[in-house]
Design a protein around this motif. Sequence first.
Motif, short mmCIF file in Angstrom:
data_model
loop_
_atom_site.label_atom_id
_atom_site.label_comp_id
_atom_site.label_asym_id
_atom_site.label_seq_id
_atom_site.Cartn_x
_atom_site.Cartn_y
_atom_site.Cartn_z
N GLY A 1 0.79 -1.22 0.00
CA GLY A 1 0.00 0.00 0.00
C GLY A 1 0.82 1.27 0.00
N ARG A 2 2.16 1.16 0.16
CA ARG A 2 3.04 2.34 0.20
C ARG A 2 3.91 2.44 -1.05
NH1 ARG A 2 3.54 5.18 4.82
NH2 ARG A 2 3.90 6.70 3.18
N GLU A 3 3.61 1.62 -2.04
CA GLU A 3 4.43 1.57 -3.25
C GLU A 3 4.50 2.93 -3.96
OE1 GLU A 3 2.79 -2.60 -2.57
OE2 GLU A 3 1.95 -0.57 -2.55
N ALA A 4 3.36 3.59 -4.12
CA ALA A 4 3.33 4.89 -4.81
C ALA A 4 4.18 5.92 -4.08
CB ALA A 4 1.89 5.38 -4.98
N ALA A 5 4.10 5.93 -2.75
CA ALA A 5 4.90 6.87 -1.97
C ALA A 5 6.40 6.57 -2.13
CB ALA A 5 4.50 6.80 -0.50
N PHE A 6 6.75 5.28 -2.11
CA PHE A 6 8.15 4.89 -2.30
C PHE A 6 8.65 5.35 -3.67
CE2 PHE A 6 11.13 1.73 -4.01
CZ PHE A 6 12.15 1.82 -3.07
N GLU A 7 7.88 5.09 -4.71
CA GLU A 7 8.28 5.48 -6.06
C GLU A 7 8.40 7.00 -6.18
OE1 GLU A 7 5.83 3.58 -9.04
OE2 GLU A 7 6.12 1.60 -8.10
N GLU A 8 7.51 7.73 -5.51
CA GLU A 8 7.56 9.19 -5.54
C GLU A 8 8.84 9.72 -4.90
OE1 GLU A 8 6.02 12.51 -7.16
OE2 GLU A 8 5.21 10.49 -7.35
N VAL A 9 9.27 9.10 -3.80
CA VAL A 9 10.53 9.49 -3.16
C VAL A 9 11.67 9.36 -4.16
CG1 VAL A 9 12.23 8.78 -1.41
CG2 VAL A 9 9.82 8.98 -0.79
N ASN B 1 18.08 12.44 3.54
CA ASN B 1 16.72 12.36 4.07
C ASN B 1 16.19 10.93 4.15
OD1 ASN B 1 16.51 15.18 4.32
ND2 ASN B 1 16.02 15.36 2.16
N ALA B 2 17.06 9.96 3.97
CA ALA B 2 16.61 8.56 3.91
C ALA B 2 15.89 8.12 5.18
CB ALA B 2 17.80 7.65 3.64
N GLY B 3 16.29 8.60 6.31
CA GLY B 3 15.68 8.20 7.58
C GLY B 3 14.25 8.68 7.76
N GLN B 4 13.84 9.66 6.97
CA GLN B 4 12.48 10.20 7.09
C GLN B 4 11.42 9.28 6.49
OE1 GLN B 4 12.45 14.09 5.33
NE2 GLN B 4 13.98 14.90 6.73
N LYS C 1 11.29 5.74 6.85
CA LYS C 1 11.37 4.39 7.41
C LYS C 1 10.02 3.67 7.41
CE LYS C 1 15.41 5.06 10.28
NZ LYS C 1 16.00 5.01 11.61
N ASP C 2 8.93 4.43 7.45
CA ASP C 2 7.61 3.82 7.47
C ASP C 2 7.25 3.13 6.14
OD1 ASP C 2 7.48 6.45 6.31
OD2 ASP C 2 5.29 6.36 6.48
N LEU C 3 8.05 3.36 5.11
CA LEU C 3 7.80 2.74 3.80
C LEU C 3 8.35 1.32 3.71
CD1 LEU C 3 8.74 5.71 1.43
CD2 LEU C 3 6.47 5.05 2.25
N TYR C 4 9.23 0.96 4.64
CA TYR C 4 10.00 -0.28 4.51
C TYR C 4 9.66 -1.32 5.57
CZ TYR C 4 12.76 3.14 1.98
OH TYR C 4 13.15 4.13 1.12
#
Length: 104
Positions: A13-21, A81-84, A86-89
């Motif tokens: 469910g977080r795929e779109a957010a991950f791709e946007e990052v 900003n990678a640590g911001q 973490k909820d995606l992984y």
Amino acid sequence: MFVAMNRFRVVEGREAAFEEVWKNRDSSLKEMPGFIDFHLLRGPHHAEEGYTLYASHTLWKSREDFIAWTKSENFRNAHRNAGQNKDLYKGPPVFEGFTAVEGA
């Protein structure tokens, strides 16, 4: 040639957010000596475990060029900003590096 890959287990469910990052990141890979190519790859969805597998895939002229990237200011800036997110992984990324033995 050296292939550097990071595998990411992205929360279902977080795929779109991950791709946007990744689409909006400030990458300076093209400025780095030895850099050849980059791809972000979407792999299979693992519904039973609640994640989709992704891999970042970079090609370098040599392992030494890749190591130089990891020690550069450009690398630090790209990952600041990678640590911001973490909820995606589901856990940390897994690095895999390969030296080409044969190629076309």
